[in-house]
Design a protein around this motif. Structure first.
Motif, PDB file in Angstrom:
ATOM      1  N   LYS A  26      26.386  60.242  59.571  1.00 53.26           N
ATOM      2  CA  LYS A  26      26.084  61.153  60.671  1.00 53.26           C
ATOM      3  C   LYS A  26      25.952  62.571  60.127  1.00 53.26           C
ATOM      4  N   ALA A  27      25.038  63.355  60.744  1.00 53.02           N
ATOM      5  CA  ALA A  27      24.726  64.674  60.203  1.00 53.02           C
ATOM      6  C   ALA A  27      24.549  65.694  61.316  1.00 53.02           C
ATOM      7  N   ALA A  28      24.611  66.963  60.916  1.00 50.33           N
ATOM      8  CA  ALA A  28      24.338  68.076  61.829  1.00 50.33           C
ATOM      9  C   ALA A  28      23.562  69.142  61.069  1.00 50.33           C
ATOM     10  N   LEU A  29      22.804  69.931  61.808  1.00 50.24           N
ATOM     11  CA  LEU A  29      22.154  71.105  61.250  1.00 50.24           C
ATOM     12  C   LEU A  29      22.906  72.334  61.717  1.00 50.24           C
ATOM     13  N   VAL A  30      23.313  73.160  60.763  1.00 56.42           N
ATOM     14  CA  VAL A  30      23.981  74.420  61.068  1.00 56.42           C
ATOM     15  C   VAL A  30      22.942  75.533  61.006  1.00 56.42           C
ATOM     16  N   ASP A  31      22.704  76.175  62.132  1.00 58.70           N
ATOM     17  CA  ASP A  31      21.782  77.320  62.233  1.00 58.70           C
ATOM     18  C   ASP A  31      20.338  76.963  61.861  1.00 58.70           C
ATOM     19  N   PRO A  32      19.697  76.090  62.635  1.00 59.80           N
ATOM     20  CA  PRO A  32      18.283  75.761  62.382  1.00 59.80           C
ATOM     21  C   PRO A  32      17.374  76.885  62.882  1.00 59.80           C
ATOM     22  N   GLY A  33      17.109  77.849  62.024  1.00 62.06           N
ATOM     23  CA  GLY A  33      16.419  79.053  62.443  1.00 62.06           C
ATOM     24  C   GLY A  33      14.929  78.912  62.663  1.00 62.06           C
ATOM     25  N   GLY A  34      14.322  77.851  62.157  1.00 58.55           N
ATOM     26  CA  GLY A  34      12.883  77.669  62.298  1.00 58.55           C
ATOM     27  C   GLY A  34      12.385  76.689  61.263  1.00 58.55           C
ATOM     28  N   ASP A  35      11.044  76.651  61.082  1.00 53.74           N
ATOM     29  CA  ASP A  35      10.446  75.714  60.115  1.00 53.74           C
ATOM     30  C   ASP A  35      10.993  74.304  60.330  1.00 53.74           C
ATOM     31  N   GLY A  47      18.302  60.926  54.114  1.00 59.75           N
ATOM     32  CA  GLY A  47      18.506  59.614  54.720  1.00 59.75           C
ATOM     33  C   GLY A  47      19.701  59.545  55.635  1.00 59.75           C
ATOM     34  N   VAL A  48      19.913  60.624  56.417  1.00 61.38           N
ATOM     35  CA  VAL A  48      21.054  60.668  57.327  1.00 61.38           C
ATOM     36  C   VAL A  48      20.575  60.628  58.777  1.00 61.38           C
ATOM     37  N   GLU A  49      21.521  60.426  59.686  1.00 57.15           N
ATOM     38  CA  GLU A  49      21.227  60.357  61.114  1.00 57.15           C
ATOM     39  C   GLU A  49      21.704  61.632  61.793  1.00 57.15           C
ATOM     40  N   LEU A  50      20.775  62.431  62.243  1.00 62.66           N
ATOM     41  CA  LEU A  50      21.106  63.712  62.849  1.00 62.66           C
ATOM     42  C   LEU A  50      21.718  63.488  64.230  1.00 62.66           C
ATOM     43  N   GLU A  51      22.934  64.039  64.473  1.00 63.59           N
ATOM     44  CA  GLU A  51      23.603  63.806  65.751  1.00 63.59           C
ATOM     45  C   GLU A  51      23.846  65.064  66.558  1.00 63.59           C
ATOM     46  N   LYS A  52      23.729  66.264  65.952  1.00 62.46           N
ATOM     47  CA  LYS A  52      23.976  67.475  66.724  1.00 62.46           C
ATOM     48  C   LYS A  52      23.498  68.700  65.966  1.00 62.46           C
ATOM     49  N   ILE A  53      23.509  69.829  66.666  1.00 69.39           N
ATOM     50  CA  ILE A  53      23.204  71.138  66.105  1.00 69.39           C
ATOM     51  C   ILE A  53      24.437  72.014  66.279  1.00 69.39           C
ATOM     52  N   LEU A  54      24.797  72.740  65.232  1.00 68.27           N
ATOM     53  CA  LEU A  54      25.907  73.686  65.269  1.00 68.27           C
ATOM     54  C   LEU A  54      25.363  75.090  65.043  1.00 68.27           C
TER      55      LEU A  54
END
Length: 215
Positions: A26-35, A47-54
């Motif tokens: 399970k994975a998260a993106l911290v601060d997805p600012g763009g792109d 190869g991870v499964e994105l489950e949330k944004i922080l």
């Protein structure tokens, strides 16, 4: 254990971090600012499964990809502190000011407070409330890795700007010294821009928050 990859995005080269639990994938993106295309490619490459944004704070270069990711992947958003609704609600205006393509504002699914916890798979990160750069800035700290994701609170050799609306220099310096330094000199941190450093190195050398400045 928590793993991570730093992905610089936008013309501001903001450090978005892909973090994941190597037990659950399970994975998260911290601060997805763009792109967003770069971020989705990194998720696929690892190869991870994105489950949330922080989110650490509400500035455009840190949250600009959030609404698109939520729309495309139906991801929940956690953070920042509710005081940064002030910035998130002004995202279209921020785009205009910074000459960015228009992005939509959004409402996080969970506002965070200091001492809250967020999870990524089986890994847990502690939330530290560190206002000053923005009024609702938070930091994510993983004790097992001795690793912090600090957004624009602290940089290698510098600190976050405080000349934006509702920024405050003394509040920021106090947050760094009271919320971050007690975590330990050995803690590495991923800043919002630029290279990683350690709290110990910044305590010795950072001209804004080094210990020698405070007796």
């Amino acid at each position: 254990m928590l793993q991570y990859r730093i992905i610089p995005v936008t013309p501001f080269q903001q450090n978005c971090s892909l973090v994941w639990c190597d037990q659950t994938n399970k994975a998260a993106l911290v601060d997805p600012g763009g792109d967003v295309h770069l971020l989705k490619r990194a998720v696929a490459d690892v190869g991870v499964e994105l489950e949330k944004i922080l989110l650490t704070h509400g500035h455009l270069d840190h949250v600009g990809g959030t609404a698109q990711l939520v729309q495309e992947l139906q991801l929940p958003v956690e953070g920042p502190h509710k005081e940064d609704a002030f910035w998130i609600n002004q995202l279209p205006m921020q785009c205009q000011m910074m000459n960015f393509p228009l992005v939509q504002n959004f409402t996080p699914d969970r506002w965070l407070e200091g001492r809250d916890q967020v999870s990524v798979g089986k890994e847990v990160l502690e939330v530290r409330f560190c206002p000053g750069h923005t009024p609702g800035h938070v930091v994510f700290y993983h004790a097992g890795r001795k690793l912090a994701f600090v957004g624009d609170v602290l940089f290698a050799g510098s600190i976050g700007r405080t000349d934006f609306p509702r920024g405050d220099y003394d509040t920021l310096v106090n947050a760094i010294r009271q919320q971050l330094w007690p975590l330990g000199d050995e803690v590495q941190f991923v800043p919002g821009h630029g290279p990683m450093s350690t709290f110990g190195h910044e305590r010795k050398t950072n001209p804004f928050v080094a210990d020698h400045r405070f007796g």
